[in-house]
Scaffold this motif. Structure first.
Motif, PDB file in Angstrom:
ATOM      1  N   VAL A 366       1.228  -1.244  -0.299  1.00 46.11           N
ATOM      2  CA  VAL A 366       0.319   0.082  -0.063  1.00 46.11           C
ATOM      3  C   VAL A 366       1.051   1.165  -0.146  1.00 46.11           C
ATOM      4  CG1 VAL A 366      -1.525   1.859   1.289  1.00 46.11           C
ATOM      5  CG2 VAL A 366      -1.743  -1.065   1.009  1.00 46.11           C
ATOM      6  N   GLN A 367       0.343   2.230  -0.699  1.00 43.22           N
ATOM      7  CA  GLN A 367       1.921   3.067  -1.367  1.00 43.22           C
ATOM      8  C   GLN A 367       0.650   4.792  -0.665  1.00 43.22           C
ATOM      9  OE1 GLN A 367       4.889   3.711  -1.358  1.00 43.22           O
ATOM     10  NE2 GLN A 367       5.010   1.547  -2.254  1.00 43.22           N
ATOM     11  N   VAL A 368       1.030   5.873  -0.289  1.00 41.87           N
ATOM     12  CA  VAL A 368      -0.348   6.779   0.421  1.00 41.87           C
ATOM     13  C   VAL A 368       0.532   8.070  -0.553  1.00 41.87           C
ATOM     14  CG1 VAL A 368      -0.045   8.461   2.356  1.00 41.87           C
ATOM     15  CG2 VAL A 368      -0.319   5.849   2.877  1.00 41.87           C
ATOM     16  N   SER A 369      -0.389   8.472  -1.442  1.00 36.65           N
ATOM     17  CA  SER A 369      -0.104   9.547  -1.905  1.00 36.65           C
ATOM     18  C   SER A 369       0.169  11.338  -1.270  1.00 36.65           C
ATOM     19  CB  SER A 369      -0.490   9.601  -3.339  1.00 36.65           C
ATOM     20  OG  SER A 369      -1.629  10.428  -3.282  1.00 36.65           O
ATOM     21  N   ASP A 370       1.420  11.773  -1.808  1.00 40.24           N
ATOM     22  CA  ASP A 370       1.192  13.446  -1.723  1.00 40.24           C
ATOM     23  C   ASP A 370      -0.055  13.855  -1.008  1.00 40.24           C
ATOM     24  OD1 ASP A 370       3.534  13.064  -1.103  1.00 40.24           O
ATOM     25  OD2 ASP A 370       3.969  14.460  -3.185  1.00 40.24           O
ATOM     26  N   ASP A 371      -1.179  13.742  -1.917  1.00 41.37           N
ATOM     27  CA  ASP A 371      -2.470  13.709  -1.960  1.00 41.37           C
ATOM     28  C   ASP A 371      -2.766  13.610  -0.299  1.00 41.37           C
ATOM     29  OD1 ASP A 371      -4.334  15.431  -3.243  1.00 41.37           O
ATOM     30  OD2 ASP A 371      -5.629  14.236  -3.833  1.00 41.37           O
ATOM     31  N   GLU A 372      -3.511  12.510  -0.572  1.00 46.55           N
ATOM     32  CA  GLU A 372      -3.734  11.014   0.720  1.00 46.55           C
ATOM     33  C   GLU A 372      -3.529  11.924   1.785  1.00 46.55           C
ATOM     34  OE1 GLU A 372      -4.981   7.463  -1.614  1.00 46.55           O
ATOM     35  OE2 GLU A 372      -2.922   7.670  -1.193  1.00 46.55           O
ATOM     36  N   PHE A 373      -1.897  12.065   1.323  1.00 46.33           N
ATOM     37  CA  PHE A 373      -1.814  12.597   3.455  1.00 46.33           C
ATOM     38  C   PHE A 373      -1.827  14.360   3.874  1.00 46.33           C
ATOM     39  CE2 PHE A 373       2.415  14.154   5.729  1.00 46.33           C
ATOM     40  CZ  PHE A 373       1.675  13.884   7.141  1.00 46.33           C
ATOM     41  N   GLY A 374      -1.899  14.666   3.066  1.00 47.71           N
ATOM     42  CA  GLY A 374      -2.434  16.404   2.711  1.00 47.71           C
ATOM     43  C   GLY A 374      -4.026  16.596   3.043  1.00 47.71           C
ATOM     44  N   HIS A 375      -4.242  15.080   2.513  1.00 43.60           N
ATOM     45  CA  HIS A 375      -5.863  15.624   2.928  1.00 43.60           C
ATOM     46  C   HIS A 375      -5.933  15.524   3.688  1.00 43.60           C
ATOM     47  CE1 HIS A 375     -10.860  15.335   1.758  1.00 43.60           C
ATOM     48  NE2 HIS A 375     -10.060  13.984   2.512  1.00 43.60           N
ATOM     49  N   GLU A 376      -5.663  13.955   4.691  1.00 40.65           N
ATOM     50  CA  GLU A 376      -5.505  13.950   6.616  1.00 40.65           C
ATOM     51  C   GLU A 376      -4.931  14.980   7.431  1.00 40.65           C
ATOM     52  OE1 GLU A 376      -6.282  11.114   9.804  1.00 40.65           O
ATOM     53  OE2 GLU A 376      -6.847  11.585   7.316  1.00 40.65           O
ATOM     54  N   ILE A 377      -3.632  16.161   6.845  1.00 38.70           N
ATOM     55  CA  ILE A 377      -3.659  16.561   7.698  1.00 38.70           C
ATOM     56  C   ILE A 377      -5.074  17.446   7.660  1.00 38.70           C
ATOM     57  CG2 ILE A 377      -1.535  18.373   7.716  1.00 38.70           C
ATOM     58  CD1 ILE A 377      -0.522  16.067   8.161  1.00 38.70           C
ATOM     59  N   VAL A 378      -5.563  18.393   6.279  1.00 39.27           N
ATOM     60  CA  VAL A 378      -6.435  19.335   6.393  1.00 39.27           C
ATOM     61  C   VAL A 378      -7.621  18.909   6.911  1.00 39.27           C
ATOM     62  CG1 VAL A 378      -7.438  19.522   4.962  1.00 39.27           C
ATOM     63  CG2 VAL A 378      -5.740  20.787   4.060  1.00 39.27           C
ATOM     64  N   TYR A 391      -0.364  23.377  11.337  1.00 42.08           N
ATOM     65  CA  TYR A 391      -0.690  21.890  12.480  1.00 42.08           C
ATOM     66  C   TYR A 391       0.293  21.095  12.194  1.00 42.08           C
ATOM     67  CZ  TYR A 391      -3.152  17.693  13.056  1.00 42.08           C
ATOM     68  OH  TYR A 391      -3.366  16.112  13.881  1.00 42.08           O
ATOM     69  N   TYR A 392       0.343  21.176  10.253  1.00 48.85           N
ATOM     70  CA  TYR A 392       2.024  20.103   9.840  1.00 48.85           C
ATOM     71  C   TYR A 392       3.430  21.164  10.955  1.00 48.85           C
ATOM     72  CZ  TYR A 392       4.385  18.132   6.956  1.00 48.85           C
ATOM     73  OH  TYR A 392       6.155  17.184   6.171  1.00 48.85           O
ATOM     74  N   ASP A 393       3.001  21.350  10.716  1.00 49.18           N
ATOM     75  CA  ASP A 393       4.754  22.180  11.008  1.00 49.18           C
ATOM     76  C   ASP A 393       4.456  21.898  12.872  1.00 49.18           C
ATOM     77  OD1 ASP A 393       5.244  23.297   9.180  1.00 49.18           O
ATOM     78  OD2 ASP A 393       4.637  25.745   9.340  1.00 49.18           O
ATOM     79  N   GLN A 394       3.341  21.694  13.054  1.00 47.38           N
ATOM     80  CA  GLN A 394       3.710  20.932  14.959  1.00 47.38           C
ATOM     81  C   GLN A 394       3.886  19.393  14.374  1.00 47.38           C
ATOM     82  OE1 GLN A 394       0.530  22.537  17.585  1.00 47.38           O
ATOM     83  NE2 GLN A 394       0.429  20.541  18.437  1.00 47.38           N
ATOM     84  N   LEU A 395       3.233  18.948  13.991  1.00 44.55           N
ATOM     85  CA  LEU A 395       3.739  16.813  13.959  1.00 44.55           C
ATOM     86  C   LEU A 395       4.991  16.954  13.080  1.00 44.55           C
ATOM     87  CD1 LEU A 395       0.607  15.608  11.555  1.00 44.55           C
ATOM     88  CD2 LEU A 395       1.152  15.782  13.553  1.00 44.55           C
ATOM     89  N   VAL A 396       5.212  18.142  12.788  1.00 44.14           N
ATOM     90  CA  VAL A 396       7.039  17.483  12.522  1.00 44.14           C
ATOM     91  C   VAL A 396       7.797  17.882  13.247  1.00 44.14           C
ATOM     92  CG1 VAL A 396       9.057  18.315  11.612  1.00 44.14           C
ATOM     93  CG2 VAL A 396       6.210  17.904  10.106  1.00 44.14           C
ATOM     94  N   ARG A 397       7.384  19.144  14.304  1.00 47.67           N
ATOM     95  CA  ARG A 397       8.312  19.007  15.235  1.00 47.67           C
ATOM     96  C   ARG A 397       8.569  18.491  16.603  1.00 47.67           C
ATOM     97  NH1 ARG A 397       6.685  24.879  14.440  1.00 47.67           N
ATOM     98  NH2 ARG A 397       4.792  24.349  16.424  1.00 47.67           N
ATOM     99  N   SER A 398       6.406  18.441  16.468  1.00 43.49           N
ATOM    100  CA  SER A 398       6.810  16.678  17.625  1.00 43.49           C
ATOM    101  C   SER A 398       7.010  15.771  17.128  1.00 43.49           C
ATOM    102  CB  SER A 398       5.474  17.235  18.467  1.00 43.49           C
ATOM    103  OG  SER A 398       4.375  16.183  17.415  1.00 43.49           O
ATOM    104  N   GLY A 399       7.735  15.233  16.387  1.00 44.19           N
ATOM    105  CA  GLY A 399       7.586  13.963  15.053  1.00 44.19           C
ATOM    106  C   GLY A 399       6.634  12.927  15.501  1.00 44.19           C
ATOM    107  N   ALA A 400       5.469  13.631  14.985  1.00 42.08           N
ATOM    108  CA  ALA A 400       4.113  12.827  14.428  1.00 42.08           C
ATOM    109  C   ALA A 400       4.163  12.254  13.290  1.00 42.08           C
ATOM    110  CB  ALA A 400       3.394  13.760  15.901  1.00 42.08           C
ATOM    111  N   ALA A 401       4.065  13.214  12.812  1.00 39.77           N
ATOM    112  CA  ALA A 401       4.046  13.341  11.404  1.00 39.77           C
ATOM    113  C   ALA A 401       3.914  11.577  10.292  1.00 39.77           C
ATOM    114  CB  ALA A 401       5.324  13.913  10.464  1.00 39.77           C
ATOM    115  N   ALA A 402       4.924  10.722  11.141  1.00 39.17           N
ATOM    116  CA  ALA A 402       5.297   9.211  10.523  1.00 39.17           C
ATOM    117  C   ALA A 402       3.792   8.773  11.220  1.00 39.17           C
ATOM    118  CB  ALA A 402       6.318   8.928  11.020  1.00 39.17           C
TER     119      ALA A 402
END
Length: 448
Positions: A366-378, A391-402
């Motif tokens: 299963v692959q996740v496209s940028d669009d699908e990931f972006g949709h979830e972030i929104v 929201y995304y910047d905060q995720l990256v800072r806390s290491g929760a984006a993965a």
């Protein structure tokens, strides 16, 4: 670096790692640089302090310790790659031997993803409750719509439950005004219990111009816990007038011309909501069946971390409403052990489901496209009331984006499973995923 791996259980391994002293040199240099930039020694510029002076001032041991703390995670990562382990959660590290100039020996115990054989989803059939819609549920929807279009009309009579009153309030304790206890011309729905305890009872039977006093216990401020005398004066009494249920109302409240069309639309919305609930019930049953059939073991360390974070979330939530865990336990009549057991059970099930879906996602590539990931972030940013980028910047800072990426991937694997299972209701009718697709489509359109 040399490393060996020992399997402790299907979900846990112990790595034994040996790092020659020469490989610690880069970490040691870095530690001297960092400590050197923090200490001030008279006669030396900051950051230019010789190592011998740092050893004397701070101690060689402190520097070595700093270097080891930095080298350990890097070496664990290298060993994990070398042995091709799928690790989960945080490793537990123990330094077994380390002397200045000698190699560093340590062990790291860590949970790993167990080998899972996935049952064939197409062999799974789940049965859910039959869809039942009562006319009273549609009546309730119509009633809510009428309430939204209600108007208020001033009446020359005493206030009754359900009326709206304009009132003045003045609270005193022993004849002294309560700070913030005065309010004028506020609108209140009689019987809604939205304001002070005792107010609704006091206002019933009062007409415009009437006043009375009642006693209430204060919950906040300087006089918290004390009884206050509250004087209330009614300025106006208004009754709520609901629009008549006819085609005119349908035209005002919706895009439909007749009340029948409006009811039909409400019925199809309620139906779709219940169909989606049916699918969710089927999903939960199917996952439980798959987890059971695959005999997935739950990694203890990961479950422990999950229980801790769920418990912390509970405590935070209680604190936000000004309550404590003790008060919650008393209200629910449960012991802390019972809560822990419930959380452990839920976390164990949750972790097993995640492992199942991760394994499925790997098997299906299963692959996740940028669009699908972006949709979830929104979507998540909207729920958190934040701008997507913030929201995304905060995720990256806390290491929760993965972790979010992992959720999206598991979601896609779950969607693939749902397409394959057979869903029937108690009467034996087949159920498709159409309602869920329609709901997702509507939400997608709503977001764009």
């Amino acid at each position: 670096m040399k490393s060996t791996v020992e399997t402790l259980s299907p979900t846990r391994v112990r790595l034994a790692i040996e790092v020659p002293f020469v490989e610690l040199e880069p970490s040691l240099k870095k530690a001297y640089r960092e400590i050197g930039s923090q200490v001030q020694v008279p006669g030396f510029r900051r950051g230019k302090v010789p190592t011998a002076v740092i050893d004397q001032r701070v101690g060689r041991g402190t520097v070595l310790n700093e270097a080891v703390q930095e080298a350990i995670p890097e070496n664990i990562l290298a060993a994990v790659r070398e042995h091709d382990l799928k690790t989960l959660g945080r490793p537990e590290v123990e330094i077994t031997e380390f002397n200045d100039g000698d190699s560093l020996n340590f062990t790291a115990e860590v949970d790993v993803r167990p080998e899972i054989t996935i049952p064939d989803a197409s062999t799974i059939e789940v049965v859910v409750d039959e869809l039942q819609i009562d006319e009273s549920e549609i009546d309730e929807q119509v009633k809510n719509l009428r309430e939204r279009f209600a108007t208020l009309k001033t009446v020359e009579r005493a206030a009754a439950e359900g009326d709206y009153v304009q009132i003045d309030l003045n609270a005193t304790v022993d004849g002294e005004d309560v700070p913030g206890g005065q309010a004028s011309n506020i609108s209140h729905e009689v019987g809604s219990k939205q304001l002070l305890p005792g107010l609704d009872e006091a206002v019933v039977g009062l007409a415009a111009g009437d006043d009375t006093t009642f006693t209430t216990q204060l919950v906040g401020g300087d006089f918290a816990g004390r009884d206050a005398e509250v004087a209330v004066t009614v300025r106006t009494v208004k009754e709520k007038e609901l629009p008549e249920l006819n085609d005119e109302f349908a035209q005002m409240a919706s895009e439909f011309d007749t009340i029948e069309e409006l009811r039909g639309d409400l019925r199809s919305r309620v139906t779709q909501g219940k169909q989606v609930e049916q699918i969710y019930a089927a999903r939960d049953k199917a996952l439980a069946r798959l987890v059971e059939a695959a005999e997935i073991p739950a990694p203890e360390g990961v479950v422990r971390e999950e229980v801790e974070s769920r418990k912390q979330a509970m405590v935070d939530q209680l604190e936000r409403i000004g309550a404590s865990m003790e008060e919650y336990l008393a209200a629910e009549d449960k012991t802390e052990e019972q809560i822990d057991a419930e959380l452990t059970e839920a976390a164990t099930e949750g972790v097993k489901v995640q492992l199942l879906l991760d394994t499925l996602a790997d098997a299906e590539d299963v692959q996740v496209s940028d669009d699908e990931f972006g949709h979830e972030i929104v979507h998540r940013a909207q729920r958190a009331g934040m701008a997507p980028q913030q929201y995304y910047d905060q995720l990256v800072r806390s290491g929760a984006a993965a972790a979010v990426f992992g959720d999206v991937r598991r979601g896609k694997a779950l969607a693939a499973v749902m397409e394959r299972i057979t869903i029937k209701d108690a009467a034996g009718n087949g159920i498709t995923l159409d309602a869920l697709r329609a709901a997702n489509e509507a939400e997608h359109n709503h977001q764009h």
